[in-house]
Design a protein around this motif. Structure first.
Motif, PDB file in Angstrom:
ATOM      1  N   GLU A  56       0.834  -1.206   0.000  1.00  0.00           N
ATOM      2  CA  GLU A  56       0.000   0.000   0.000  1.00  0.00           C
ATOM      3  C   GLU A  56       0.867   1.253   0.000  1.00  0.00           C
ATOM      4  O   GLU A  56       0.523   2.256  -0.631  1.00  0.00           O
ATOM      5  CB  GLU A  56      -0.911   0.017   1.230  1.00  0.00           C
ATOM      6  N   SER A  57       1.992   1.188   0.694  1.00  0.00           N
ATOM      7  CA  SER A  57       2.875   2.352   0.790  1.00  0.00           C
ATOM      8  C   SER A  57       4.061   2.261  -0.166  1.00  0.00           C
ATOM      9  O   SER A  57       5.024   3.022  -0.039  1.00  0.00           O
ATOM     10  CB  SER A  57       3.378   2.521   2.228  1.00  0.00           C
ATOM     11  N   ALA A  58       4.003   1.327  -1.115  1.00  0.00           N
ATOM     12  CA  ALA A  58       5.052   1.206  -2.133  1.00  0.00           C
ATOM     13  C   ALA A  58       4.395   1.041  -3.502  1.00  0.00           C
ATOM     14  O   ALA A  58       4.562   0.018  -4.177  1.00  0.00           O
ATOM     15  CB  ALA A  58       5.966   0.032  -1.820  1.00  0.00           C
ATOM     16  N   PRO A  59       3.623   2.041  -3.934  1.00  0.00           N
ATOM     17  CA  PRO A  59       2.841   1.904  -5.171  1.00  0.00           C
ATOM     18  C   PRO A  59       3.691   1.648  -6.403  1.00  0.00           C
ATOM     19  O   PRO A  59       3.206   1.044  -7.366  1.00  0.00           O
ATOM     20  CB  PRO A  59       2.089   3.237  -5.274  1.00  0.00           C
ATOM     21  N   ALA A  60       4.943   2.075  -6.400  1.00  0.00           N
ATOM     22  CA  ALA A  60       5.811   1.868  -7.573  1.00  0.00           C
ATOM     23  C   ALA A  60       6.124   0.396  -7.806  1.00  0.00           C
ATOM     24  O   ALA A  60       6.607   0.036  -8.881  1.00  0.00           O
ATOM     25  CB  ALA A  60       7.110   2.652  -7.400  1.00  0.00           C
ATOM     26  N   PHE A  61       5.835  -0.453  -6.806  1.00  0.00           N
ATOM     27  CA  PHE A  61       6.144  -1.876  -6.922  1.00  0.00           C
ATOM     28  C   PHE A  61       4.892  -2.738  -7.038  1.00  0.00           C
ATOM     29  O   PHE A  61       4.991  -3.961  -7.097  1.00  0.00           O
ATOM     30  CB  PHE A  61       6.985  -2.321  -5.719  1.00  0.00           C
ATOM     31  N   GLN A  62       3.735  -2.111  -7.106  1.00  0.00           N
ATOM     32  CA  GLN A  62       2.488  -2.867  -7.134  1.00  0.00           C
ATOM     33  C   GLN A  62       2.269  -3.609  -8.445  1.00  0.00           C
ATOM     34  O   GLN A  62       1.466  -4.536  -8.496  1.00  0.00           O
ATOM     35  CB  GLN A  62       1.310  -1.938  -6.847  1.00  0.00           C
ATOM     36  N   PRO A  77      11.356   0.223  -0.841  1.00  0.00           N
ATOM     37  CA  PRO A  77      11.617   1.194   0.233  1.00  0.00           C
ATOM     38  C   PRO A  77      11.957   0.519   1.552  1.00  0.00           C
ATOM     39  O   PRO A  77      11.358  -0.496   1.925  1.00  0.00           O
ATOM     40  CB  PRO A  77      10.297   1.976   0.323  1.00  0.00           C
ATOM     41  N   ALA A  78      12.936   1.087   2.240  1.00  0.00           N
ATOM     42  CA  ALA A  78      13.464   0.467   3.454  1.00  0.00           C
ATOM     43  C   ALA A  78      12.396   0.239   4.512  1.00  0.00           C
ATOM     44  O   ALA A  78      12.451  -0.750   5.251  1.00  0.00           O
ATOM     45  CB  ALA A  78      14.588   1.326   4.025  1.00  0.00           C
ATOM     46  N   ASN A  79      11.399   1.117   4.584  1.00  0.00           N
ATOM     47  CA  ASN A  79      10.408   1.005   5.653  1.00  0.00           C
ATOM     48  C   ASN A  79       9.474  -0.188   5.481  1.00  0.00           C
ATOM     49  O   ASN A  79       8.812  -0.609   6.436  1.00  0.00           O
ATOM     50  CB  ASN A  79       9.582   2.290   5.768  1.00  0.00           C
ATOM     51  N   VAL A  80       9.403  -0.767   4.277  1.00  0.00           N
ATOM     52  CA  VAL A  80       8.545  -1.947   4.066  1.00  0.00           C
ATOM     53  C   VAL A  80       9.343  -3.133   3.520  1.00  0.00           C
ATOM     54  O   VAL A  80       8.771  -4.169   3.210  1.00  0.00           O
ATOM     55  CB  VAL A  80       7.362  -1.637   3.116  1.00  0.00           C
ATOM     56  N   GLN A  81      10.641  -2.988   3.432  1.00  0.00           N
ATOM     57  CA  GLN A  81      11.449  -4.030   2.803  1.00  0.00           C
ATOM     58  C   GLN A  81      11.350  -5.359   3.545  1.00  0.00           C
ATOM     59  O   GLN A  81      11.213  -6.422   2.930  1.00  0.00           O
ATOM     60  CB  GLN A  81      12.902  -3.576   2.713  1.00  0.00           C
ATOM     61  N   GLU A  82      11.437  -5.333   4.868  1.00  0.00           N
ATOM     62  CA  GLU A  82      11.375  -6.572   5.635  1.00  0.00           C
ATOM     63  C   GLU A  82      10.003  -7.230   5.504  1.00  0.00           C
ATOM     64  O   GLU A  82       9.899  -8.456   5.386  1.00  0.00           O
ATOM     65  CB  GLU A  82      11.701  -6.305   7.106  1.00  0.00           C
ATOM     66  N   ALA A  83       8.955  -6.411   5.528  1.00  0.00           N
ATOM     67  CA  ALA A  83       7.606  -6.964   5.382  1.00  0.00           C
ATOM     68  C   ALA A  83       7.421  -7.600   4.016  1.00  0.00           C
ATOM     69  O   ALA A  83       6.815  -8.673   3.897  1.00  0.00           O
ATOM     70  CB  ALA A  83       6.565  -5.869   5.601  1.00  0.00           C
TER      71      ALA A  83
END
Length: 223
Positions: A56-62, A77-83
């Motif tokens: 949801e917070s990485a639309p460029a990868f959807q 993006p680092a903030n969602v990379q682990e998830a």
């Protein structure tokens, strides 16, 4: 590295949980119905839901497929990379797992044949030696994770393990057969007897599907 076709088409964001390719009780007595139902509808479903939430917070990868997300993880993006790592890996690994199994009543091919069988014999010495190697890897995996038969891009087969929901794709190899050794995959029926679960796994391997993946992975590795 292209991995298209190694797994069923899992679509794109928002991802959905694919149906099991057989009834939840179809793999008994190797894998019991309650475990299968919970494993699929709760654990696998959670990875799908968490992947959608992360993206949801990485639309460029959807627009990417799951395999592409795994192989381009460093760009996420680092903030969602682990998830994304955990959830895309969990979705991909489980999709491989379900389709790599088949009910015993339909298991007309109890061991690998053709080129795959020949290569396993050539590299491991015998099919029994290969099964022992993958079983040992599964039993030796500390904590949660997976044991795999993979194809290296050199064309060589290898047994390896990955922790948690890491995918072999992230290591630059093609997964052909995966054995889930998270406790949720077996604990209701086998409790702490992982060795019994691993032994039972061999009775429901879908070797024609593994052979299909091998043939495709050879073509992909050859470029």
């Amino acid at each position: 590295m292209n991995a298209t076709g190694l797994t069923p088409d899992l679509g794109r964001y928002p991802f959905s949980l694919p149906a099991l390719p057989y009834a939840a009780d179809a793999l008994e007595p190797a894998l019991d119905a309650q475990t299968m139902a919970l494993h699929h509808s709760k654990h696998h479903a959670a990875y799908v839901a968490n992947l959608n939430k992360a993206l949801e917070s990485a639309p460029a990868f959807q627009h990417l497929e799951v395999t592409e997300l795994i192989m381009r993880l460093s760009e996420v993006p680092a903030n969602v990379q682990e998830a994304v790592r955990n959830s895309a890996g969990g979705h991909h690994n489980h999709s491989l797992f379900w389709t790599g199994l088949t009910p015993k009543s339909l298991n007309r091919v109890p061991e690998p044949g053709g080129l795959l069988g020949a290569q396993l014999r050539g590299q491991f010495g015998s099919l029994d030696a290969f099964r022992q190697a993958l079983s040992a890897a599964a039993l030796g995996r500390f904590g949660s994770g997976w044991a795999w038969l993979v194809l290296e891009r050199t064309g060589r087969l290898r047994v390896m393990t990955t922790p948690n929901q890491d995918s072999p794709l992230a290591a630059g190899v093609y997964p052909l057969l995966g054995l889930d050794v998270w406790e949720h995959a077996y604990y209701l029926h086998y409790q702490n007897r992982r060795a019994d679960y691993v032994q039972a796994f061999w009775t429901v391997v879908n070797w024609p599907e593994v052979e299909r993946r091998y043939a495709l992975a050879l073509r992909l590795a050859a470029g």
